[in-house]
Scaffold this motif. Structure first.
Motif, PDB file in Angstrom:
ATOM      1  N   GLN A 285      27.460  -4.100 -51.627  1.00  0.00           N
ATOM      2  CA  GLN A 285      26.945  -5.253 -50.902  1.00  0.00           C
ATOM      3  C   GLN A 285      27.939  -5.801 -49.894  1.00  0.00           C
ATOM      4  O   GLN A 285      27.549  -6.270 -48.813  1.00  0.00           O
ATOM      5  CB  GLN A 285      26.529  -6.349 -51.888  1.00  0.00           C
TER       6      GLN A 285
ATOM      7  N   LEU B  60      19.705 -10.164 -50.589  1.00  0.00           N
ATOM      8  CA  LEU B  60      19.782  -8.840 -49.997  1.00  0.00           C
ATOM      9  C   LEU B  60      18.733  -7.920 -50.619  1.00  0.00           C
ATOM     10  O   LEU B  60      18.614  -7.840 -51.837  1.00  0.00           O
ATOM     11  CB  LEU B  60      21.189  -8.274 -50.241  1.00  0.00           C
TER      12      LEU B  60
ATOM     13  N   VAL C 184      21.392 -18.065 -50.221  1.00  0.00           N
ATOM     14  CA  VAL C 184      21.814 -17.640 -48.892  1.00  0.00           C
ATOM     15  C   VAL C 184      22.260 -16.178 -48.962  1.00  0.00           C
ATOM     16  O   VAL C 184      22.977 -15.766 -49.875  1.00  0.00           O
ATOM     17  CB  VAL C 184      22.974 -18.530 -48.391  1.00  0.00           C
ATOM     18  N   ASP C 185      21.798 -15.399 -48.008  1.00  0.00           N
ATOM     19  CA  ASP C 185      22.143 -13.977 -47.938  1.00  0.00           C
ATOM     20  C   ASP C 185      21.621 -13.178 -49.117  1.00  0.00           C
ATOM     21  O   ASP C 185      22.283 -12.265 -49.608  1.00  0.00           O
ATOM     22  CB  ASP C 185      23.654 -13.777 -47.819  1.00  0.00           C
TER      23      ASP C 185
ATOM     24  N   ARG D  15      27.088  -6.479 -45.901  1.00  0.00           N
ATOM     25  CA  ARG D  15      27.246  -7.770 -45.229  1.00  0.00           C
ATOM     26  C   ARG D  15      28.209  -7.666 -44.045  1.00  0.00           C
ATOM     27  O   ARG D  15      28.021  -8.308 -43.004  1.00  0.00           O
ATOM     28  CB  ARG D  15      27.708  -8.827 -46.229  1.00  0.00           C
TER      29      ARG D  15
ATOM     30  N   SER E 256      16.817 -15.672 -47.033  1.00  0.00           N
ATOM     31  CA  SER E 256      17.358 -16.928 -47.549  1.00  0.00           C
ATOM     32  C   SER E 256      16.214 -17.919 -47.705  1.00  0.00           C
ATOM     33  O   SER E 256      15.280 -17.946 -46.885  1.00  0.00           O
ATOM     34  CB  SER E 256      18.413 -17.507 -46.600  1.00  0.00           C
TER      35      SER E 256
ATOM     36  N   PHE F 240      18.083  -9.135 -45.032  1.00  0.00           N
ATOM     37  CA  PHE F 240      18.608 -10.336 -45.666  1.00  0.00           C
ATOM     38  C   PHE F 240      17.534 -11.413 -45.691  1.00  0.00           C
ATOM     39  O   PHE F 240      16.719 -11.518 -44.771  1.00  0.00           O
ATOM     40  CB  PHE F 240      19.842 -10.841 -44.931  1.00  0.00           C
TER      41      PHE F 240
ATOM     42  N   ARG G 118      26.273  -6.194 -41.241  1.00  0.00           N
ATOM     43  CA  ARG G 118      25.368  -7.202 -40.681  1.00  0.00           C
ATOM     44  C   ARG G 118      26.132  -8.148 -39.762  1.00  0.00           C
ATOM     45  O   ARG G 118      25.660  -8.498 -38.676  1.00  0.00           O
ATOM     46  CB  ARG G 118      24.709  -7.976 -41.833  1.00  0.00           C
ATOM     47  N   ASP G 119      27.330  -8.570 -40.174  1.00  0.00           N
ATOM     48  CA  ASP G 119      28.110  -9.501 -39.366  1.00  0.00           C
ATOM     49  C   ASP G 119      28.525  -8.883 -38.029  1.00  0.00           C
ATOM     50  O   ASP G 119      28.753  -9.602 -37.057  1.00  0.00           O
ATOM     51  CB  ASP G 119      29.354  -9.954 -40.137  1.00  0.00           C
TER      52      ASP G 119
END
Length: 363
Positions: A167, A302, A299-300, A171, A225, A223, A174-175
């Motif tokens: 994970q 997945l 939040v986030d 992430r 949220s 993602f 994704r960033d």
């Protein structure tokens, strides 16, 4: 090859710095026995603007090709993507050794810096691999380092079990505004390149990124949220049997529905669970919208969506709109040089449907 009517990107005037990073570890003999990731890597290289194709407002791209097993090594460049040595280098990648992905990413960053000029916003690293790095923290650090320099990083992960990278890696990707996809059928390697191009190879291709497209043979990571649904798009043909396997990586209870041709489709079991399987016969040619909701997700949150079909993977190309480059290929053709998805044998996708349904049903 003809351009896909449903897959188009805006024309770009080149001037990009791109590194293609290819796993050559020994396990690739099983994950990709026909070297389809090499064909896809060549497709991406062919997409780039060569020195001979530049002119006027269109500037040549630069490319570096890196292989890695237990250590990274240079395959080509940095140099002109139109140099025959680039394609020859990809074709000559041989197998052996372990999986040191971070080394390939770091070497790619070094080559991007060596290309000169501004790196931020016009650079990309695209990785093909079939394994996890022995040091996840180092890999995450490498991706984050690239992101801090304005480099967009995308991963194609070959694994017929539809599993995923850790994970923290997902992430980090994704960033960077790159995309991540598990390539569940080796022929989907070409579709992964389509996915990268649709998202935007670099920030100057598409500043925001757009990983909401579903393509056959790929399990894409998304993602979520809160309780707002995530809307994903898949283009299908009338009568096509399409199926979507949705799995939460973060333990969220999901609900899934699809909308197509004015109809709404839901799984047989409508209860919110961490795994959902939705199968439908598409009523009319066009877009299928897949909506995934996780009530009160953190939040986030997945999850992944594995897309399969009883139709073979389409043998078409990403089209380019507004390409004004003179002396070269016409509008819609530039991305079609080698980017066409390899046509799988007719029964392959159908076989995939039953295999993945069994896999997710049995856990």
């Amino acid at each position: 090859l003809q351009a896909c009517t449903d897959l188009t990107i805006a024309s770009n005037n080149g001037d990009r710095k791109v590194a293609i990073v290819v796993d050559s570890s020994g396990s690739m003999s099983g994950a990709d026995p026909d070297d389809l990731r090499l064909a896809a890597a060549k497709a991406l290289n062919d997409f780039l603007v060569s020195n001979s194709e530049g002119g006027g407002e269109k500037k040549p791209d630069q490319v570096a090709i890196i292989g890695f097993d237990s250590t990274p090594y240079d395959v080509f460049g940095p140099g002109d993507p139109g140099d025959p040595a680039a394609a020859a280098g990809i074709a000559n990648i041989t197998l052996g050794g372990g999986t040191y992905i971070a080394g390939g990413v770091y070497q790619a960053m070094d080559h991007l810096a060596a290309m000169g000029g501004e790196t931020r916003g016009r650079s990309a690293i695209v990785v093909f691999t079939d394994g996890s790095d022995s040091d996840t923290e180092e890999l995450v650090s490498a991706i984050n380092n690239a992101t801090s320099q304005g480099i967009r990083v995308s991963f194609g992960y070959l694994d017929d079990r539809a599993s995923a990278q850790p994970q923290t890696v997902l992430r980090a990707l994704r960033d960077s505004k790159g995309v991540y996809a598990t390539i569940t059928i080796a022929a989907g390697s070409q579709n992964f390149i389509n996915y990268v191009l649709l998202n935007g190879l670099t920030a100057q291709d598409n500043a925001q990124g757009a990983g909401d497209r579903l393509l056959a043979g790929l399990a894409t990571t998304q993602f979520v949220s809160g309780s707002s649904p995530v809307s994903l798009k898949y283009t299908a043909e009338q009568g096509e049997n399409a199926n979507f396997t949705v799995v939460s990586f973060t333990g969220d209870r999901l609900t899934v529905e699809a909308r197509a041709g004015g109809q709404t489709f839901q799984p047989e079991t409508k209860l919110a669970t961490t795994r959902q399987f939705l199968n439908l016969t598409v009523p009319s040619t066009g877009e299928v919208e897949v909506l995934v909701t996780a009530t009160n997700a953190p939040v986030d949150g997945l999850f992944s969506v594995l897309t399969n079909s009883n139709q073979p993977i389409k043998n078409c190309t990403v089209g380019v709109t507004g390409d004004a480059k003179s002396g070269g290929l016409s509008t819609g053709a530039k991305a079609g040089v080698g980017v066409g998805v390899i046509a799988a044998v007719a029964g392959l996708a159908a076989a995939g449907f039953y295999a993945y349904k069994h896999f997710f049903a049995t856990g």
